[in-house]
Structures are given as structure tokens and as C-alpha cells.
Design a protein around this motif. Structure first.
Motif, PDB file in Angstrom:
ATOM      1  N   GLU A   1      53.756 -19.381  26.343  1.00  0.00           N
ATOM      2  CA  GLU A   1      53.310 -20.513  25.526  1.00  0.00           C
ATOM      3  C   GLU A   1      51.781 -20.596  25.458  1.00  0.00           C
ATOM      4  O   GLU A   1      51.211 -20.778  24.385  1.00  0.00           O
ATOM      5  CB  GLU A   1      53.851 -21.829  26.103  1.00  0.00           C
ATOM      6  N   HIS A   2      51.132 -20.472  26.610  1.00  0.00           N
ATOM      7  CA  HIS A   2      49.674 -20.596  26.614  1.00  0.00           C
ATOM      8  C   HIS A   2      49.019 -19.454  25.842  1.00  0.00           C
ATOM      9  O   HIS A   2      48.060 -19.664  25.107  1.00  0.00           O
ATOM     10  CB  HIS A   2      49.143 -20.642  28.047  1.00  0.00           C
TER      11      HIS A   2
ATOM     12  N   PHE B   1      49.424 -20.054  22.018  1.00  0.00           N
ATOM     13  CA  PHE B   1      48.479 -20.990  21.405  1.00  0.00           C
ATOM     14  C   PHE B   1      47.108 -20.341  21.217  1.00  0.00           C
ATOM     15  O   PHE B   1      46.418 -20.609  20.239  1.00  0.00           O
ATOM     16  CB  PHE B   1      48.365 -22.273  22.233  1.00  0.00           C
TER      17      PHE B   1
ATOM     18  N   VAL C   1      57.794 -18.348  30.796  1.00  0.00           N
ATOM     19  CA  VAL C   1      57.759 -19.252  29.637  1.00  0.00           C
ATOM     20  C   VAL C   1      56.368 -19.866  29.466  1.00  0.00           C
ATOM     21  O   VAL C   1      55.803 -19.878  28.367  1.00  0.00           O
ATOM     22  CB  VAL C   1      58.808 -20.381  29.791  1.00  0.00           C
ATOM     23  N   VAL C   2      55.811 -20.374  30.568  1.00  0.00           N
ATOM     24  CA  VAL C   2      54.507 -21.053  30.491  1.00  0.00           C
ATOM     25  C   VAL C   2      53.420 -20.074  30.058  1.00  0.00           C
ATOM     26  O   VAL C   2      52.591 -20.377  29.189  1.00  0.00           O
ATOM     27  CB  VAL C   2      54.154 -21.706  31.853  1.00  0.00           C
TER      28      VAL C   2
ATOM     29  N   ALA D   1      60.321 -19.879  34.578  1.00  0.00           N
ATOM     30  CA  ALA D   1      59.356 -20.865  34.078  1.00  0.00           C
ATOM     31  C   ALA D   1      57.956 -20.260  34.002  1.00  0.00           C
ATOM     32  O   ALA D   1      57.197 -20.543  33.063  1.00  0.00           O
ATOM     33  CB  ALA D   1      59.350 -22.108  34.970  1.00  0.00           C
ATOM     34  N   ALA D   2      57.594 -19.412  34.962  1.00  0.00           N
ATOM     35  CA  ALA D   2      56.276 -18.763  34.933  1.00  0.00           C
ATOM     36  C   ALA D   2      56.132 -17.911  33.670  1.00  0.00           C
ATOM     37  O   ALA D   2      55.083 -17.916  33.019  1.00  0.00           O
ATOM     38  CB  ALA D   2      56.068 -17.910  36.176  1.00  0.00           C
TER      39      ALA D   2
ATOM     40  N   ASN E   1      50.572 -25.004  13.834  1.00  0.00           N
ATOM     41  CA  ASN E   1      49.621 -24.508  14.824  1.00  0.00           C
ATOM     42  C   ASN E   1      48.461 -23.761  14.174  1.00  0.00           C
ATOM     43  O   ASN E   1      47.340 -23.783  14.671  1.00  0.00           O
ATOM     44  CB  ASN E   1      50.326 -23.598  15.832  1.00  0.00           C
TER      45      ASN E   1
END
Lengths: 230, 230
Positions: free
Chosen positions: A87-88, A91, A83-84, A80-81, A130
Motif C-alpha cells: 500500500e505505501h 501511493f 499488505v502495508v 499484514a507486513a 489517487n
């Protein structure tokens, strides 16, 4: 007379190479911060690159596979770390190249605009949205929807048909000779090669690979289209 | 003596109800902006709520299903617009409730801390990481990993065992009587009900549902734990 201009997305409208690199590096740092014992960023980056190459960039479990390759038990905190952080970072980097928006505004007054892109429909649309570019295009054709990829003629023909124009009235703009230039020419379009990013050092090796024009930035496009129209 | 404090995530550590509502409303507006013909936001919101209820919140194709229910052909532009708006809104709202971080810093000096959460492991970890809370917890147990959900005793027992404490030495903190309070009590823990959000109006209807303490904000926790320790 030229009536329509088609664009590739990745590395043509935005800097996808830098995005991918920075997002992957940040995901590795985040996984180390989340407890990954292997802390050699260079080693982890090259392992991740190998995994992406092996499973493809649209495979949804690159980080699970990274743990697997390292012989580490599955760990949702570490995955999860990654993935997050990806993602950030994504963006932050999903911005059009400088000059893309004013150029599209200008071109929109004289041409119909479209996108022809290899990839998954939802993923490619997410990028356009985006980038805030989704309202510029009359048609967006992805290889997932058509069932074949650039340089296949068919994906170009589908795009042309959807706009109701003839292929001789179209220009394909992209950063890859092997897909955008070769495919566009095969379909009967004019082609403009945006020579930047990871394919900038390639050279046309045959007539089929020779674009009608070469630019380095999208801002050069209006002038080039002017010349091609004569 | 109390040794460990376990937390629920959604609506306990952050405002997940408001996040979901605002993200869904923004996704609906984005889909209308992307060309959805139905423009009645209230109708679309209630249809989306029904779909989420029917397929579950972890189903990955709510917007595809929305088009389906409206009798609209699948449209990747509209689906992607919904996804992107949801994601951006989500990141904006994924912030801990006021007071959560200083309270966890304080509690960390006296207790071991954990999370017991119903949901998918990666998704729940992504929330903790986006909230920047992931370094506070010694153990995070999700129903996906354990194979059963709160209020089942087993998920609490797994958490307790992983910390190496006894259940009487633990406190469960959460916003739902039916899962956090009932489950915590069944497992032999003390329980603190955070009475806020969508379950604030519920009432304990039996001894099993009666928490050891009721608070409205996480900041009240240190004082409450002080009392429960006596």
C-alpha cells in the motif's frame, strides 16, 4: 471531426508496471523483515508472480497464498507486513506520467474525455482519484460495469453512447494493441498506440492491429489529434 | 515479580478515535467533491456513524451503504473517493501517541511485551506495522484468532500461555475498563487503566472494575510498574 478522446488507465496514464514491480519487491522485503524464513527475494518474487498470474491481480489473498505455497503456517504479522508495504509503495508510485496533466488540461478545451478500462469499477476509480485525474473525465467505463472486456466492441459502444457522440468522432488511446487498438478499431474509432512499457516491443501483425498513430508519450497527443482531424 | 506487560492497541498505543473521526470527515468531503448531491456534512457524518454502528467497523462497504441509505444509485466514483480519502487520512494519523516508542524501548529491557486486542488479525497487525511498533512485541493475540473477545478470560489466558509466564506476573494496559481492566482482573493480571480518549469519563463502579493503577499517558508506565512490582 473528432469530438472525444478515450484513455486506457494502466501504463497509459501512469506507470503501473513499475508500481506493481516495486510494490511487490517491497512487500517481499517487509515479509522477510516480519519473520518470513525464506529470504531469497528473487525466489519469493517469482513465486508471487506465479500466484498473481494464477489467481488474478484482483484476488485479495496473494500473501496468504504465498505462505501456503511455501508450506508456512498462516501468519497475520507476515501477511499484514506485505499488505502495508504494498500500500505505501503504491501511493508513492501512483503519479501520472510526466506531461499527462498539462496534456489533459489542453485537450479538455477541445474534446470530451473518457476512460475505457478493463478492471473493477472501484479499483479503477481509486487509481484515477489517487492520480488526481478523476475530474478530467466525462465518462469512465469499466469492464466490471459493462460485463465484458476490451477488445469487445460493446464496452466501447457503451462509452460512446454515454457521451452521446458517434464512434467515428472518437479516438482510443492506450498501450496495448490487443485491447485498445483492436477494440477501438472494431468499434469504429480512431486509435493511438502509446508505445511504452511492457508491450512496447510488440508489433502490429495485421490491418486490425494497425493504429492510426503511434506515440511514446501522452504529450505528443495534441499534435497527433490535430493531424487525425484533418 | 512482574515479567510481562500486555497492551491494548486502539486508543492505548495511538489515537484511534481522532483517526476515525478525521478519516470519516475527509471521506465525506471527498464524496461531495466526487459528485454526491447531499452536501450537508453533519448529516452525512451522522448517517455514516449509524451505518458503521449497524454493520460494524470491519464491514467493507460503508460507503456503498451510505449511497443506498440516501436513495442514490451506486456510483463507483463516489465510493472510491470515500475509500481513497479514508486511506490517506488514516496513514497520516497512524502515529503512536507521544512517548509510546521511548517507553516501549525502556520497558523492553525489563519485561516481555505483548498485545491483546479485539479485532481482525490482519487489520490489527496492519495497525502495529503502520505504527512501526510490530518489532516490540513477543506475542500479539487477536480476538479473531482466539475466537472470543476481551473481557473473556480465555483471550488473556492464551496470551499468557504463549509467553510462558503466570498471569500474576502480567500487567494489562488499556483504555477501556469494560474490556481491559475487567478482563485482565478476571484472568488474574494486574491492570493499568489509561484514562484518555472516549472512555476517559467512565468510572470504576465495582471492585471488578477497579484498576491497580490509573495513568493518562503511556510515559507514566515505567514508574507505575515499579510501584506495582514492590
Amino acid at each position: 471531426m473528432l469530438k472525444a478522446v478515450f484513455f486506457d488507465i494502466d501504463d497509459t496514464l501512469y506507470d503501473s508496471t513499475t508500481l506493481a514491480r516495486r510494490a511487490r519487491l517491497n512487500s517481499i522485503r517487509a515479509m522477510i523483515d516480519a519473520g518470513l524464513e525464506e529470504r531469497d527475494e528473487a525466489r519469493l518474487y517469482s513465486l508471487l508472480q506465479r500466484i498473481i498470474k494464477k489467481f488474478g491481480s484482483n484476488y485479495p489473498r496473494h500473501y496468504d497464498e504465498l505462505l501456503n505455497e511455501l508450506g508456512v503456517p498462516w501468519n497475520p504479522k507476515i501477511v499484514a507486513a506485505g499488505v502495508v508495504a504494498y500500500e505505501h509503495t503504491k501511493f508513492g508510485y501512483l503519479k501520472p506520467f510526466p506531461g499527462v496533466v498539462p496534456t489533459l488540461i489542453e485537450l479538455r478545451q477541445r474534446f470530451r474525455l473518457g476512460v475505457i478500462s478493463n478492471g473493477l469499477a472501484i479499483k479503477q476509480w481509486e487509481k484515477l482519484i489517487n492520480l488526481s485525474l478523476h475530474h478530467f473525465f466525462d465518462v469512465v467505463v469499466t469492464s466490471e460495469e459493462v460485463g465484458c472486456e476490451k477488445p469487445s466492441r460493446r464496452i466501447f459502444e457503451v462509452a460512446v453512447r454515454r457521451l452521446g457522440v458517434a464512434s467515428e468522432e472518437c479516438v482510443m488511446v492506450g498501450d496495448r494493441i490487443a485491447t485498445d487498438v483492436v477494440g477501438g478499431k472494431r468499434a469504429g474509432m480512431r486509435t493511438v498506440w502509446v508505445r511504452r512499457g511492457k508491450y512496447a516491443s510488440s508489433e502490429p501483425r495485421s490491418e486490425e492491429e494497425r493504429p492510426d498513430a503511434i506515440i511514446r508519450e501522452i504529450v505528443e497527443l495534441p499534435e497527433v489529434l490535430e493531424k487525425l482531424s484533418r
